[in-house]
Write an enzyme that holds these catalytic residues in place. Structure first.
Site, PDB file in Angstrom:
ATOM      1  N   ASN A   1     -16.167 -69.178  51.865  1.00 23.77           N
ATOM      2  CA  ASN A   1     -15.683 -70.352  52.595  1.00 23.77           C
ATOM      3  C   ASN A   1     -14.816 -71.263  51.734  1.00 23.77           C
ATOM      4  OD1 ASN A   1     -17.062 -69.378  54.756  1.00 23.77           O
ATOM      5  ND2 ASN A   1     -18.492 -71.089  54.938  1.00 23.77           N
ATOM      6  N   LEU A   2     -13.925 -71.966  52.387  1.00 24.24           N
ATOM      7  CA  LEU A   2     -12.970 -72.828  51.698  1.00 24.24           C
ATOM      8  C   LEU A   2     -13.646 -73.823  50.757  1.00 24.24           C
ATOM      9  CD1 LEU A   2     -10.047 -73.862  51.343  1.00 24.24           C
ATOM     10  CD2 LEU A   2     -10.437 -75.341  53.328  1.00 24.24           C
ATOM     11  N   LYS A   3     -14.748 -74.435  51.207  1.00 23.37           N
ATOM     12  CA  LYS A   3     -15.381 -75.481  50.388  1.00 23.37           C
ATOM     13  C   LYS A   3     -16.016 -74.931  49.118  1.00 23.37           C
ATOM     14  CE  LYS A   3     -19.820 -75.487  52.846  1.00 23.37           C
ATOM     15  NZ  LYS A   3     -20.772 -76.314  53.622  1.00 23.37           N
ATOM     16  N   GLY A   4     -16.379 -73.646  49.105  1.00 22.62           N
ATOM     17  CA  GLY A   4     -16.890 -73.028  47.891  1.00 22.62           C
ATOM     18  C   GLY A   4     -18.218 -73.586  47.420  1.00 22.62           C
TER      19      GLY A   4
END
Length: 244
Positions: free
Chosen positions: A124-127
């Site tokens: 996911n983008l947020k990591g």
């Protein structure tokens, strides 16, 4: 120094702390059973420092004691990172320059495993831990299939997406479910695709042994503490740099 021993109160005293649960209600006999187990495990003397009833039939224990075992660090076998750790910018640059197309990644939790925290942290983008996930990388095309994905569905999606790499997360470990699922997954890919057409197979989870890649039929195993940057750097190393 290659020979070391545990440290508790003073250097080299051999003191260790151990926690476990026994299927017995908490009473004096249960505490004696815990100390007996600790003694059989090599703790001498062993001290009971905590005991707490769990439900009607179980007790959780913490014991503290001395062991005589030594550790030879020269004999420890681990999987060291054998590739450079790249930034997101460097990963994108290598893929764009050398692969000349986006690198396709498919990720999932397979079997009955519904724990997506691990795969989401990587994809996911947020990591996680201040690092962006693989969706942040402009030269990576990421498909996150989520939880409880069947192996046939994973293979079919990997085929449709022309996956360069498949990432599988396994958190549930009861009765070695993570090992059985991984073997089934790798066998399915071997059956469905010829050697030159199979994607890179990567599994991750807190209970995997990084030395079991050959036994499980996968290319890489990541364990607890792995970050998106490590995975992205490995993808570049395995799929591009090592094949040049």
């Amino acid at each position: 120094m290659s020979i070391i021993r545990p440290y508790g109160d003073t250097t080299g005293d051999g003191m260790v702390q151990l926690s476990f649960t026994l299927p017995i209600p908490h009473d004096k006999r249960a505490e004696g059973a815990a100390l007996q187990l600790a003694g059989k495990m090599g703790m001498d003397p062993a001290m009971l420092v905590h005991a707490k009833q769990m439900g009607d039939e179980f007790t959780f224990f913490v014991v503290y004691g001395k062991v005589g075992h030594l550790v030879d660090t020269d004999q420890v076998q681990v999987v060291e990172r054998d590739y450079p750790l790249l930034s997101a910018k460097e990963v994108n640059a290598v893929i764009k320059r050398r692969l000349r197309r986006r690198l396709n990644v498919v990720g999932a939790c397979i079997g009955t495993d519904a724990h997506t925290v691990g795969i989401d942290a990587i994809l996911n983008l947020k990591g996680i831990a201040g690092e962006k996930g693989l969706e942040y990388y402009s030269e990576l095309s990421v498909t996150n299939m989520g939880a409880q994905v069947s192996v046939p569905d994973l293979v079919e999606t990997a085929r449709e997406k022309k996956a360069d790499a498949v990432l599988v997360s396994q958190v549930v470990t009861q009765r070695d479910a993570h090992l059985h699922n991984t073997r089934a997954m790798s066998a399915a890919f071997r059956e469905a695709l010829p050697a030159g057409k199979r994607p890179l197979l990567i599994v991750g989870g807190p209970r995997f042994d990084e030395l079991m890649t050959g036994e499980l039929g996968v290319d890489r195993i990541f364990t607890r503490g792995t970050t998106p940057r490590e995975v992205a750097s490995y993808l570049v190393h395995a799929l591009i740099e090592s094949r040049s």
